[in-house]
Design an enzyme around this catalytic site. Structure first.
Site, PDB file in Angstrom:
ATOM      1  N   GLU A 112      -9.780  -2.071   5.260  1.00 50.06           N
ATOM      2  CA  GLU A 112     -10.389  -1.778   6.552  1.00 50.06           C
ATOM      3  C   GLU A 112     -11.643  -2.624   6.755  1.00 50.06           C
ATOM      4  OE1 GLU A 112      -8.818  -0.058   8.567  1.00 50.06           O
ATOM      5  OE2 GLU A 112      -8.116   1.860   7.828  1.00 50.06           O
ATOM      6  N   ASP A 136       0.813  -1.217   0.000  1.00 50.68           N
ATOM      7  CA  ASP A 136       0.000   0.000   0.000  1.00 50.68           C
ATOM      8  C   ASP A 136       0.847   1.268   0.000  1.00 50.68           C
ATOM      9  OD1 ASP A 136       0.915  -0.559   2.564  1.00 50.68           O
ATOM     10  OD2 ASP A 136      -1.064  -0.956   3.380  1.00 50.68           O
ATOM     11  N   HIS A 171      -7.295  -4.963  10.164  1.00 49.71           N
ATOM     12  CA  HIS A 171      -7.062  -4.729   8.730  1.00 49.71           C
ATOM     13  C   HIS A 171      -5.779  -5.409   8.251  1.00 49.71           C
ATOM     14  CE1 HIS A 171      -4.854  -0.621   9.500  1.00 49.71           C
ATOM     15  NE2 HIS A 171      -3.970  -1.575   9.357  1.00 49.71           N
ATOM     16  N   ASN A 209      -7.490  -3.009  14.245  1.00 53.29           N
ATOM     17  CA  ASN A 209      -8.893  -3.289  13.921  1.00 53.29           C
ATOM     18  C   ASN A 209      -9.016  -4.501  12.987  1.00 53.29           C
ATOM     19  OD1 ASN A 209      -7.980  -2.337  11.508  1.00 53.29           O
ATOM     20  ND2 ASN A 209      -9.325  -0.560  11.394  1.00 53.29           N
TER      21      ASN A 209
HETATM   22  C1  F6R Z   1       1.426  -1.573   6.133  1.00 55.56           C
HETATM   23  C2  F6R Z   1       0.094  -2.173   6.188  1.00 55.56           C
HETATM   24  C3  F6R Z   1      -0.702  -2.197   7.437  1.00 55.56           C
HETATM   25  C4  F6R Z   1       0.108  -2.539   8.683  1.00 55.56           C
HETATM   26  C5  F6R Z   1      -0.772  -2.534   9.918  1.00 55.56           C
HETATM   27  C6  F6R Z   1       0.021  -2.783  11.177  1.00 55.56           C
HETATM   28  O1  F6R Z   1       1.964  -1.667   4.833  1.00 55.56           O
HETATM   29  O2  F6R Z   1      -0.366  -2.628   5.182  1.00 55.56           O
HETATM   30  O3  F6R Z   1      -1.730  -3.156   7.301  1.00 55.56           O
HETATM   31  O4  F6R Z   1       0.715  -3.771   8.508  1.00 55.56           O
HETATM   32  O5  F6R Z   1      -1.427  -1.299  10.038  1.00 55.56           O
HETATM   33  O6  F6R Z   1       0.859  -1.689  11.402  1.00 55.56           O
HETATM   34  P1  F6R Z   1       2.016  -1.729  12.484  1.00 55.56           P
HETATM   35  O7  F6R Z   1       2.980  -2.767  12.043  1.00 55.56           O
HETATM   36  O8  F6R Z   1       2.626  -0.353  12.456  1.00 55.56           O
HETATM   37  O9  F6R Z   1       1.373  -2.053  13.777  1.00 55.56           O
END
Ligand code: F6R
Length: 241
Positions: A143, A67, A138, A136
């Protein structure tokens, strides 16, 4: 699904790096799907170390990131392009021409989504997709919602995600409100998936993803339908198991 328990973040990172290193050794021209955020930083550091030790060669590896924030340039120090360059690419022998990230500066969401799906198709798909997990539930920036989104698309980030990411920006108003993300179909078509999770704030999302009903309200729960998922999580993230 294989589940590996680690004591802490450091051990999780090392175990996850072993899985990625094995992929690179077994298929030197593999396609790695990569993630940003706090979860993979230690994994990337370990891979850099093994590269510096002469144990890993990334010269033929290709990558596709999950992303990118919409509206941020590559030079913006909060863009995921910048993150990947600083946290991995600049310290290994990867050919930058072989790295792929959605183009946050493309204002045409449909065109960018179609372009990125074609990029992944031309690569022949992803061999190993690394995933972090949102608090959450995701994955990528898919989301929680009423349906699983399919291919790459532009998404409105949820307040909880904006809140979780505000630590990286001067203020919450500076956090982008939209992002481009691989869709659930894109993620699920990876041949193998490696999910990493660390910390108590991931415990519920991890439990619901691996043991709850398969529902778009917990996007990570779709992983229960994939035939080759490896989960590496620390004790805090596994505290509800
Ligand atoms: C990042 C991504 C997100 C993160 C998720 C967890 O490229 O796609 O799904 O993997 O938000 O984020 P952290 O690792 O910062 O807790």
């Amino acid at each position: 699904m294989k589940l590996y328990k680690a004591k802490n973040y450091q051990e999780m990172s090392r175990k996850a790096a072993h899985v990625i290193a094995a992929q690179v050794i077994l298929k030197p021209d593999c396609v790695l799907g990569l993630a940003t955020g706090s979860s993979p930083v230690g994994t990337y550091q370990q891979l850099i170390q093994w590269y510096k030790d002469g144990d890993l060669d990334f010269s033929k590896v290709k990558t596709a990131n999950l992303d990118e924030y919409k509206g941020l340039t590559k030079e913006n120090d909060q863009s995921y392009y910048y993150f990947m360059y600083q946290n991995l690419f600049k310290d290994i022998n990867i050919d930058m021409a072989n790295t792929n990230i959605p183009d946050g500066t493309n204002p045409d969401s449909q065109a960018e989504a179609a372009r990125y799906d074609q990029v992944i198709e031309r690569l022949g798909g992803v061999d190993l997709q690394l995933l972090g997990l949102g608090r959450n539930g995701h994955i990528g920036f898919n989301e929680p919602g009423e349906a699983f989104a399919k291919g790459t698309h532009c998404i409105d980030l949820q307040p909880s995600t904006i809140d979780a990411n505000k630590r990286f920006f001067p203020s919450i108003d500076d956090v982008p409100k939209q992002a481009y993300t691989m869709g659930i179909r894109t993620i699920m078509s990876a041949r193998r998936i490696l999910l990493i999770a660390s910390g108590e704030d991931k415990a519920k999302a991890l439990y619901d993803s691996l043991h709850g009903p398969i529902t778009p309200h917990v996007p990570g729960s779709i992983l229960q339908l994939h035939s080759d998922v490896t989960v590496v999580a620390d004790e805090a993230a596994l505290s509800l198991f």
